[in-house]
Write an enzyme that holds these catalytic residues in place. Structure first.
Site, mmCIF file in Angstrom:
data_model
loop_
_atom_site.group_PDB
_atom_site.id
_atom_site.type_symbol
_atom_site.label_atom_id
_atom_site.label_comp_id
_atom_site.label_asym_id
_atom_site.label_seq_id
_atom_site.Cartn_x
_atom_site.Cartn_y
_atom_site.Cartn_z
ATOM 1 N N GLN A 125 -12.818 -24.322 13.424
ATOM 2 C CA GLN A 125 -14.381 -24.041 13.670
ATOM 3 C C GLN A 125 -14.967 -23.028 12.572
ATOM 4 O OE1 GLN A 125 -14.091 -21.984 17.387
ATOM 5 N NE2 GLN A 125 -16.639 -21.991 17.826
ATOM 6 N N GLY A 126 -16.053 -23.254 12.383
ATOM 7 C CA GLY A 126 -16.965 -22.607 11.150
ATOM 8 C C GLY A 126 -18.518 -21.984 11.640
ATOM 9 N N SER A 128 -18.788 -18.307 12.669
ATOM 10 C CA SER A 128 -19.303 -16.652 12.168
ATOM 11 C C SER A 128 -19.427 -16.699 10.603
ATOM 12 C CB SER A 128 -18.256 -15.759 12.397
ATOM 13 O OG SER A 128 -17.979 -15.845 13.700
ATOM 14 N N GLU A 243 -15.420 -23.161 25.538
ATOM 15 C CA GLU A 243 -14.404 -22.267 24.981
ATOM 16 C C GLU A 243 -14.346 -21.106 25.861
ATOM 17 O OE1 GLU A 243 -15.844 -20.543 21.377
ATOM 18 O OE2 GLU A 243 -13.979 -19.701 20.772
ATOM 19 N N ASN A 370 -16.266 -9.237 24.315
ATOM 20 C CA ASN A 370 -16.378 -8.948 25.784
ATOM 21 C C ASN A 370 -17.696 -8.243 26.032
ATOM 22 O OD1 ASN A 370 -14.296 -10.706 26.217
ATOM 23 N ND2 ASN A 370 -12.917 -9.065 27.090
ATOM 24 N N GLU A 371 -17.962 -7.523 24.981
ATOM 25 C CA GLU A 371 -19.543 -6.740 25.215
ATOM 26 C C GLU A 371 -20.565 -7.774 25.184
ATOM 27 O OE1 GLU A 371 -16.906 -5.882 23.195
ATOM 28 O OE2 GLU A 371 -16.383 -3.921 24.172
#
Lengths: 387, 355
Positions: A125-126, A128, A243, A370-371
């Site tokens: 997966q690309g 970020s 996801e 999680n933030e």
């Protein structure tokens, strides 16, 4: 509500159990973040595919079994019960696969899905970039249309398993004048294309689980674009739903870890001085159960025509923090042997807890921290103001 | 395998929910605090007319013949509105106990019919609770003594009010004399019925706790959207968003646990201890966190009598300890889990079902 399996479901479980008993490698495979381990895991994917067990929920035409979500849960329960190898192609089969089925053209599905299912083509997966992490819409890598091709320039980072994978699915800015989540497109790039450079990034365990990928005038056909130009953000968010939602982390994985934790606790119960450990073990077990029950509930709702929503963010927080807690608790039980690598002669039977502990540190970070998930819950589920 | 409620169950709950949200408000609850009994006979008769006291009463005794699973969403709604009336204690806890004995004891059968019709009220005592709630409006009390359960008339007991932090709760210590005439069950049967009563009580408390948790979150979300500081609604600050998101995570994951418990109590009551204790602990944690994060998000306003939050918050604090506190239920979970023969693992979420 009927919390009994049907006769067919019970028969299905037996069939899965038998096949796994006959086929799961007796000796655990090496880590898929090594060259040998990756090859072993690719072989295992091929074995699964041969038995049509690779993706049981996929339609038969793509090598699946057309199973419903309850059958999928049963399969996963048996899979983890049998301690079968982790799925090296998880970014492909669990994330891209369902996205392709929803947005792909018939030609794209024919080209990509079967090879993904058969273990022939592994996916990374690309998404970020150095400047686009939690703020994913800040993507700057560009794919500029040139006739029937895109010319790609830029950089991706934290690409899991890209060191050994064959393909990467990316989001690029196809409209250079655009900002934020506009003007992005979802594009596949073969990792052996001219102009692609993959640089491994060792993870906490020292193995190259991550990579950064540099694109230098890389050309791919327009055929490699999923959905419409400019629709990339929308498609990516549906992938992110898979996801964080149901597929990536099935409850069985955590239930089996909880079961091992209970066994570890029972074994060491007489040496444990920290009274809070007992409570933590019970809590971990209950939470793993709760995650399973919640998934059965969601699966049942989806089968009755419901849709998955912001609860995928609730799920992601819950399983990632549970995984951390279980491994923290296990290390507390192992006390001063906890830091030892399995090859240390003083390690004894510490098992895989340390490795799992290191991996568990990534859970609250990947797939959207999680933030960020908490912001999503507050704004989209509870309706709190954005500004 | 289908882990959803039926259309009928959802529709029925929706209708009652609308009714309760109309009739039971912060104002009506505050008004009830000023009355002698703290209870509204008029509201009780409306609940009777909706069939709610008759839900778990068998059809042969004038009831609707439904079960705990049918009732659990309603119990959640009772928590949502912080209903002061003892509907959960009556319908979910008391009537199934009387129904279990109605075939052999005409006193139980008669009382059951009258409860369904709204002509009599009953209160339930249990060793898990030191005091009896709503004993002051009861015509009869179901009281434990060792392995025995007694059905005692209000005329034969002496009640002493024990004020609670929650002004809606009416608790009493009960002085009474054990006599052979009032004993309705004992021995093995008594033990079983007391255990089943505890599980239904804990199930009802857990359901209300989740309703309370959701209500507190929703009133806090509203308050933090209206209240401005530094020129913005305070709800736009991440610190408060995360307080509320943490509550949502706890509550969402306590729900399926609650529903599994309700299902197990209704279908496999002898194997329900683990499921019920899990539900009670999870719901208690969700409600306590909702209370804590809600008062924090309300600031000084949350610490006042005037702000409605405390109506819900105090009920949560009380119910968390009612029908078995966290320590009691965690101990049951621990005993179950540490048994070397405990059936645990990914394939055993719903018990051992492989032939």
């Amino acid at each position: 509500m009927d919390l009994n399996y049907t006769q067919e479901q019970i028969a299905f479980r037996k069939e899965v159990r038998q096949w796994l008993a006959d086929n799961v490698p007796a000796k655990p495979l090496q880590s898929f973040d090594t060259t040998e381990g990756f090859a072993q895991h690719r072989e295992w994917e091929k074995t699964l595919a041969k038995g049509n067990w690779g993706m049981v929920t996929w339609p038969k035409e793509y090598g699946g079994r057309g199973c419903n979500l309850i059958e999928w849960l049963i399969f996963e329960e048996e899979y983890y019960r049998a301690q079968a190898p982790l799925r090296v192609n998880q970014n492909g089969i669990f994330l891209l696969g369902p996205t392709l089925m929803e947005y792909g053209t018939p030609e794209q599905k024919a080209r990509f899905i079967s090879k993904m299912a058969s273990g022939e083509e592994m996916w990374a997966q690309g998404w970020s970039e150095p400047g686009a992490g939690s703020d994913l819409a800040a993507i700057r890598s560009k794919a500029i249309r040139d006739g029937d091709e895109y010319v790609i320039n830029g950089q991706k980072v934290w690409s899991t398993r890209a060191v050994f994978a064959d393909w990467v699915f990316c989001i690029f800015r196809t409209d250079p004048a655009s900002e934020k989540h506009h003007g992005l497109s979802f594009i596949f790039v073969p990792l052996d294309a001219p102009g692609v450079t993959v640089r491994p990034i060792p993870q906490l365990n020292g193995l190259p689980g991550f990579a950064e990928i540099f694109f230098d005038d890389v050309r791919v056909p327009v055929f490699n674009r999923l959905g419409e130009e400019g629709q990339g953000w929308h498609i990516a968010m549906s992938t992110a739903g898979f996801e964080r939602g149901l597929m990536l982390r099935s409850p069985a994985r955590f239930q089996e870890t909880a079961k091992r934790l209970v066994a570890l606790y029972r074994e060491h119960a007489n040496d444990i001085l920290d009274l809070s450990i007992e409570d933590a073990v019970v809590k971990c077990f209950m939470d793993a159960e709760a995650y399973a029950l919640s998934t059965y509930q969601t699966a049942s709702r989806l089968m009755n025509g419901g849709k998955i929503g912001a609860e995928s963010s609730v799920n992601k927080i819950f399983w990632s923090e549970l995984d951390q807690k279980m491994h923290e608790t296990a290390l507390s039980i192992l006390a001063n042997r906890a830091e030892l690598l399995p090859e240390a002669s003083a390690a004894g039977d510490v098992g895989q807890w340390l490795d799992g502990f290191l991996f568990a540190q990534s859970g609250p970070i990947y797939a959207g921290t999680n933030e960020i998930q908490r912001n999503i819950i507050a704004e989209r589920m509870l309706g709190m103001p954005r500004k | 395998m289908d882990f959803t409620f039926s259309e009928d169950q959802l529709l029925f709950c929706d209708n009652v929910k609308k009714f309760l949200h109309n009739e039971v408000t912060a104002d009506s609850i505050r008004a009830s605090w000023e009355t002698d009994t703290g209870r509204s006979e008029q509201l009780w008769q409306q609940l009777v007319e909706l069939g709610l006291t008759a839900m778990l009463v068998p059809e042969q005794f004038g009831g609707l013949g439904m079960n705990e699973l049918d009732f659990v969403l309603l119990a959640q709604t009772c928590g949502e509105v912080a209903l002061p009336e003892p509907l959960v204690e009556t319908a979910l806890v008391a009537t199934p106990l009387l129904a279990a004995l109605a075939g052999q004891d005409s006193r139980c059968a008669n009382l059951l019919e009258k409860i369904a019709a709204g002509e009599r009220k009953v209160a339930v005592g249990h060793a898990a609770n030191h005091l009896v709630s709503d004993a002051h409006i009861a015509d009869y009390l179901l009281l434990p003594s060792g392995n025995q359960i007694h059905l005692v008339s209000k005329d034969d007991v002496k009640l002493t009010a024990q004020p609670s932090v929650d002004p809606s709760r009416r608790l009493f210590s009960v002085d009474w004399k054990v006599s052979e005439e009032t004993c309705i069950t004992n021995g093995v049967e008594g033990v079983g019925l007391l255990a089943a009563t505890l599980n239904r009580g804990a199930l009802g408390a857990a359901a209300q706790l989740l309703g309370l948790a959701e209500a507190m979150v929703s009133m806090t979300v509203k308050y933090t959207a209206d209240r401005h500081q530094f020129g913005k609604p305070i709800g736009s600050y991440q610190a408060l968003k995360h307080h509320m998101a943490n509550c949502a995570v706890k509550t969402e994951f306590a729900k399926p646990v609650l529903y599994r418990a309700a299902y197990t109590v209704s279908q496999r009551p002898l194997h329900a201890d683990f499921a019920v204790s899990h539900a009670k602990v999870s719901a208690g944690e969700a409600a306590l966190l909702a209370a804590k994060n809600s008062i924090q998000s309300h600031g000084a306003m949350g610490y006042t009598w005037e702000c409605d939050l405390h109506i819900w918050m105090k009920r949560a604090w009380a119910l968390d300890k009612f029908w078995g506190h966290a320590g009691f239920h965690k101990n049951r979970l621990h005993q179950w889990l540490m048994n070397p023969n405990a059936k645990i693992g990914a394939d055993k979420t719903f018990g051992e079902q492989v032939a």
